[in-house]
Design a protein around this motif. Sequence first.
Motif, PDB file in Angstrom:
ATOM      1  N   TYR A 152       0.823  -1.205   0.000  1.00  0.00           N
ATOM      2  CA  TYR A 152       0.000   0.000   0.000  1.00  0.00           C
ATOM      3  C   TYR A 152       0.860   1.259   0.000  1.00  0.00           C
ATOM      4  N   GLU A 153       2.158   1.094   0.202  1.00  0.00           N
ATOM      5  CA  GLU A 153       3.074   2.233   0.151  1.00  0.00           C
ATOM      6  C   GLU A 153       3.365   2.646  -1.288  1.00  0.00           C
ATOM      7  N   MET A 154       3.073   1.762  -2.227  1.00  0.00           N
ATOM      8  CA  MET A 154       3.352   2.054  -3.633  1.00  0.00           C
ATOM      9  C   MET A 154       2.329   3.026  -4.199  1.00  0.00           C
ATOM     10  N   ASP A 155       2.801   3.874  -5.091  1.00  0.00           N
ATOM     11  CA  ASP A 155       1.925   4.850  -5.726  1.00  0.00           C
ATOM     12  C   ASP A 155       0.910   4.136  -6.620  1.00  0.00           C
ATOM     13  N   LEU A 156      -0.282   4.697  -6.699  1.00  0.00           N
ATOM     14  CA  LEU A 156      -1.328   4.090  -7.511  1.00  0.00           C
ATOM     15  C   LEU A 156      -0.921   3.938  -8.973  1.00  0.00           C
ATOM     16  N   ASP A 165      -7.019 -12.792 -11.866  1.00  0.00           N
ATOM     17  CA  ASP A 165      -8.184 -13.490 -11.337  1.00  0.00           C
ATOM     18  C   ASP A 165      -8.551 -13.035  -9.932  1.00  0.00           C
ATOM     19  N   ARG A 166      -7.575 -12.489  -9.211  1.00  0.00           N
ATOM     20  CA  ARG A 166      -7.848 -12.107  -7.827  1.00  0.00           C
ATOM     21  C   ARG A 166      -6.884 -11.028  -7.371  1.00  0.00           C
ATOM     22  N   VAL A 167      -7.403 -10.144  -6.503  1.00  0.00           N
ATOM     23  CA  VAL A 167      -6.555  -9.269  -5.698  1.00  0.00           C
ATOM     24  C   VAL A 167      -6.828  -9.635  -4.254  1.00  0.00           C
ATOM     25  N   SER A 168      -5.770  -9.962  -3.536  1.00  0.00           N
ATOM     26  CA  SER A 168      -5.867 -10.398  -2.144  1.00  0.00           C
ATOM     27  C   SER A 168      -5.214  -9.345  -1.260  1.00  0.00           C
ATOM     28  N   TYR A 169      -5.989  -8.801  -0.319  1.00  0.00           N
ATOM     29  CA  TYR A 169      -5.509  -7.715   0.537  1.00  0.00           C
ATOM     30  C   TYR A 169      -5.262  -8.235   1.952  1.00  0.00           C
ATOM     31  N   ASP A 170      -4.050  -8.049   2.452  1.00  0.00           N
ATOM     32  CA  ASP A 170      -3.760  -8.386   3.838  1.00  0.00           C
ATOM     33  C   ASP A 170      -3.833  -7.099   4.639  1.00  0.00           C
ATOM     34  N   GLU A 171      -4.814  -6.972   5.495  1.00  0.00           N
ATOM     35  CA  GLU A 171      -5.220  -5.762   6.201  1.00  0.00           C
ATOM     36  C   GLU A 171      -5.885  -4.790   5.215  1.00  0.00           C
ATOM     37  N   GLU A 172      -6.694  -3.938   5.758  1.00  0.00           N
ATOM     38  CA  GLU A 172      -7.512  -3.045   4.935  1.00  0.00           C
ATOM     39  C   GLU A 172      -6.660  -2.105   4.093  1.00  0.00           C
ATOM     40  N   HIS A 177      -6.350   2.335  -3.375  1.00  0.00           N
ATOM     41  CA  HIS A 177      -5.734   1.078  -3.793  1.00  0.00           C
ATOM     42  C   HIS A 177      -6.798   0.004  -4.034  1.00  0.00           C
ATOM     43  N   ARG A 178      -7.843   0.020  -3.207  1.00  0.00           N
ATOM     44  CA  ARG A 178      -8.913  -0.950  -3.417  1.00  0.00           C
ATOM     45  C   ARG A 178      -9.660  -0.652  -4.711  1.00  0.00           C
ATOM     46  N   ARG A 184      -8.758  -4.335 -11.705  1.00  0.00           N
ATOM     47  CA  ARG A 184      -7.753  -5.269 -12.216  1.00  0.00           C
ATOM     48  C   ARG A 184      -8.308  -6.671 -12.436  1.00  0.00           C
ATOM     49  N   VAL A 185      -9.472  -6.991 -11.833  1.00  0.00           N
ATOM     50  CA  VAL A 185     -10.017  -8.353 -11.956  1.00  0.00           C
ATOM     51  C   VAL A 185     -11.274  -8.413 -12.811  1.00  0.00           C
ATOM     52  N   MET A 186     -11.720  -7.295 -13.311  1.00  0.00           N
ATOM     53  CA  MET A 186     -12.980  -7.264 -14.049  1.00  0.00           C
ATOM     54  C   MET A 186     -12.912  -8.039 -15.356  1.00  0.00           C
ATOM     55  N   ALA A 187     -11.830  -7.885 -16.099  1.00  0.00           N
ATOM     56  CA  ALA A 187     -11.744  -8.498 -17.428  1.00  0.00           C
ATOM     57  C   ALA A 187     -11.802 -10.017 -17.376  1.00  0.00           C
ATOM     58  N   ARG A 188     -11.275 -10.613 -16.297  1.00  0.00           N
ATOM     59  CA  ARG A 188     -11.228 -12.071 -16.177  1.00  0.00           C
ATOM     60  C   ARG A 188     -12.329 -12.616 -15.256  1.00  0.00           C
TER      61      ARG A 188
END
Length: 221
Positions: A152-156, A165-172, A177-178, A184-188
């Motif tokens: 989450y420190e990375m720039d958008l 196929d998936r974005v997996s978030y560890d902590e909110e 970023h969300r 990023r997962v809509m096309a698949r």
Amino acid sequence: REDKLDGLSIEARDEVIAAARDLERKLEQDPLSLYFPHEKGRIFHGFTTRVKMASGGTQSGKTTMTQADNLIQALSEADLPSHLRPYKKFQPPFLCRIMGPSFGVLQNVIYQKLQELVPPHTLAGGRWSAAFDKQTQTLHFANGSKFFFLTYEMDLSKMGGFSGDRVSYDEEPPLGHRNEGRFRVMARGGDEVFAQTPVEGLTWSFDGLWTPNTAEEFQGQ
């Protein structure tokens, strides 16, 4: 410790030692086969909705559940133990972006948990050191599945160029970023998985995920 076996017969002692050694071999060769989710974990793994969340306090097992679920999707069905196969939603190659608050969390929590769970033979090259590209922070599986790691420190602006196929978030994650991750997962026709401890009170995730969505759209615990 073999001193704990004092008092057993020779036959019983040999059986216990053989079972312990067999368990050690299994833990080394196929650790995911020893993952048996508890009741809430089975509910979590069973959800096939586009968004699901494992929410709980520290040491509640939410990171274990989410990373095990990511591995269930990434591995070929033949490499999964029979008790985990009913939770498989995607087929390889499974492309998953895994995000955490910082590089320290990735390195000390997520990478460590994945190494504890993943069967080495399912990785490209048969071991973590061969499968993990430090330069791109990407984990490669023998069947073509890939885990891509960001923080989450990375720039958008650095989150583009990925369709998975998936974005997996560890902590909110931060809301920006969300929002980027969901595109990023809509096309698949992919999904999003959250593991978080609600330490900030009622944040955007309550308003944006829980409140407006029905069970058809969102399931959590």
